[in-house]
Design an enzyme around this catalytic site. Structure first.
Site, PDB file in Angstrom:
ATOM      1  CD  GLU A  58      41.010 -42.159 -74.640  1.00 17.05           C
ATOM      2  OE1 GLU A  58      41.329 -43.300 -74.289  1.00 17.05           O
ATOM      3  OE2 GLU A  58      39.977 -41.577 -74.219  1.00 17.05           O
ATOM      4  CB  CYS A  90      39.009 -43.987 -77.147  1.00 16.10           C
ATOM      5  SG  CYS A  90      37.716 -42.966 -76.394  1.00 16.10           S
ATOM      6  CB  ALA A 170      24.001 -40.695 -23.626  1.00 16.31           C
ATOM      7  CD1 TRP A 176      26.885 -27.880 -36.399  1.00 18.13           C
ATOM      8  CD2 TRP A 176      27.217 -29.753 -37.546  1.00 18.13           C
ATOM      9  NE1 TRP A 176      25.974 -27.896 -37.407  1.00 18.13           N
ATOM     10  CE2 TRP A 176      26.148 -29.037 -38.135  1.00 18.13           C
ATOM     11  CE3 TRP A 176      27.589 -30.973 -38.122  1.00 18.13           C
ATOM     12  CZ2 TRP A 176      25.458 -29.498 -39.245  1.00 18.13           C
ATOM     13  CZ3 TRP A 176      26.911 -31.428 -39.222  1.00 18.13           C
ATOM     14  CH2 TRP A 176      25.853 -30.704 -39.773  1.00 18.13           C
ATOM     15  CG  ASP A 206      21.215 -37.659 -36.808  1.00 18.53           C
ATOM     16  OD1 ASP A 206      20.861 -37.386 -35.643  1.00 18.53           O
ATOM     17  OD2 ASP A 206      22.252 -38.282 -37.076  1.00 18.53           O
ATOM     18  N   GLY A 299      25.481 -44.712 -37.933  1.00 22.26           N
ATOM     19  CA  GLY A 299      25.811 -44.869 -36.529  1.00 22.26           C
ATOM     20  C   GLY A 299      26.794 -45.991 -36.277  1.00 22.26           C
TER      21      GLY A 299
END
Length: 366
Positions: A58, A90, A170, A176, A206, A299
């Site tokens: 505003e 506001c 596995a 990717w 990872d 996971g």
């Protein structure tokens, strides 16, 4: 009787919503808000909330409108605030500017506002109408409404899978499954979130950075990294401990960190339930830290546990045209079912093709 909104009203509120979306990556923990000030079809001022702690939508719109705000209609995607936070109210600014009418998409459930903004405006003799494009305004701030109304963040689980429903080989290899377009899309979902959430198992497997990578020049507020690490197993050379963005590690009270590797992050104790961390308590902890949208990249075990606990509000599933075979890891670790009537039902919110991949946006049916 509900207000009768005109085509001009709809056009201006749609404009305000498009402006609000410009703050998608930069306003959290605040909601995304847009404002348009107009005389009939003529827009005299427009603005959006850009960053937490900076002026609200505003204020920007009123600055642009100047004296032309007097007697105008203000279209705001969320009820104007009525309290002194990091910025002044506001509602007071709209009153001082002399607007004649305020059209609000969605009421603000935040306790310090919650109707007070509307009340202030009406007490000042301003016509206030609510509900125009309310669903769109709430969707834009789905995490904010979840945190305030339900007391927990909106939880969005991102998964990438093969056509045969597998997320990794596995041996854990998963880079990717999907293509470049899908991976770029994930960065935008990360950027709009308040926190990127994972478990120590994913960190061990990872070593992810869990940061946002957008094209150069695109602004965003770095989301928290949140790691569920019951026994504080995160290795000292993990990217999540590098201190580059705010990071929270949640752990069991029995494991007190003495290793200097945790000096760059915050730690919090979460209670256990049934031999595992209480996921509802985890979400309570995140809500206390004003985290509204949680983006989960983990996971099948953690994702399945969240889903089984009724804590998953949305699934983002990226499907790649590849096959990984029976020995590869499943999408979610869920309890076995004995009949089809017990199956978990989902509704499709959106489907989109990204390069060779398909993205499904799904929400559980209660």
């Amino acid at each position: 009787m509900p207000p009768l909104f005109t085509a001009i009203d709809h056009a201006h509120m749609a404009h305000a919503l498009r402006l609000a979306e410009l703050g998608l990556y930069t306003t959290h923990p605040n909601p995304r808000v847009g404002c348009v000030i107009a005389h009939g079809e003529q827009v005299v001022g427009a603005g959006y909330h850009q960053r937490a702690g900076e002026p609200h939508a505003e204020v920007y719109a009123l600055r642009e409108a100047g004296e032309q705000a007097r007697g105008a209609t203000a279209y705001v995607t969320l009820e104007p605030c009525a309290h002194h936070g990091r910025t002044p109210p506001c509602a007071d600014a709209l009153i001082a500017a002399g607007v004649a009418r305020v059209v609000i998409a969605a009421e603000d459930p935040f306790p310090q506002v919650a109707g007070r903004g509307i009340g202030k405006l009406r007490d000042a003799g301003i016509v206030v109408e609510t509900g125009l494009m309310r669903d769109a305004a709430r969707e834009l701030n789905i995490g904010f409404f979840s945190r305030i109304e339900r007391g927990r963040p909106w939880v969005r689980v991102k998964l990438a899978m093969s056509l045969d429903g597998r997320t990794a080989l596995a041996n854990g290899e998963s880079k990717w499954i999907t293509g470049e377009a899908a991976r770029a899309d994930v960065q935008r979902w990360r950027a709009r979130s308040s926190a990127i959430f994972t478990a120590s198992g994913t960190v061990l497997a990872d070593n992810p950075r869990l940061t946002v990578r957008l094209p150069e020049g695109e602004a965003f507020t770095p989301p928290w990294r949140v790691v569920l690490d019951n026994r504080l197993r995160t290795p000292p050379d993990s990217h999540v401990l590098d201190g580059t963005v705010p990071t929270l590690v949640l752990h069991n009270a029995q494991y007190a960190p003495v290793d200097p590797r945790f000096q760059a992050v915050e730690l919090a104790v979460v209670a256990e339930k049934g031999g595992a961390m209480d996921l509802h308590a985890v979400m309570d902890e995140l809500a206390r830290r004003h985290i509204s949208e949680v983006h989960v990249e983990a996971g099948p075990s953690l994702c399945g546990s969240l889903f089984a606990a009724g804590l998953v509000d949305e699934l983002l599933i990226y499907i790649a045209p590849v096959l990984l075979g029976d020995s590869a890891q499943p999408l979610l670790g869920l309890p076995s079912l004995t009949d089809m009537a017990s199956r978990w039902k989902l509704r499709t919110i959106d489907r989109r093709v990204l390069g060779d991949d398909l993205r499904l946006q799904l929400r559980p049916i209660a």
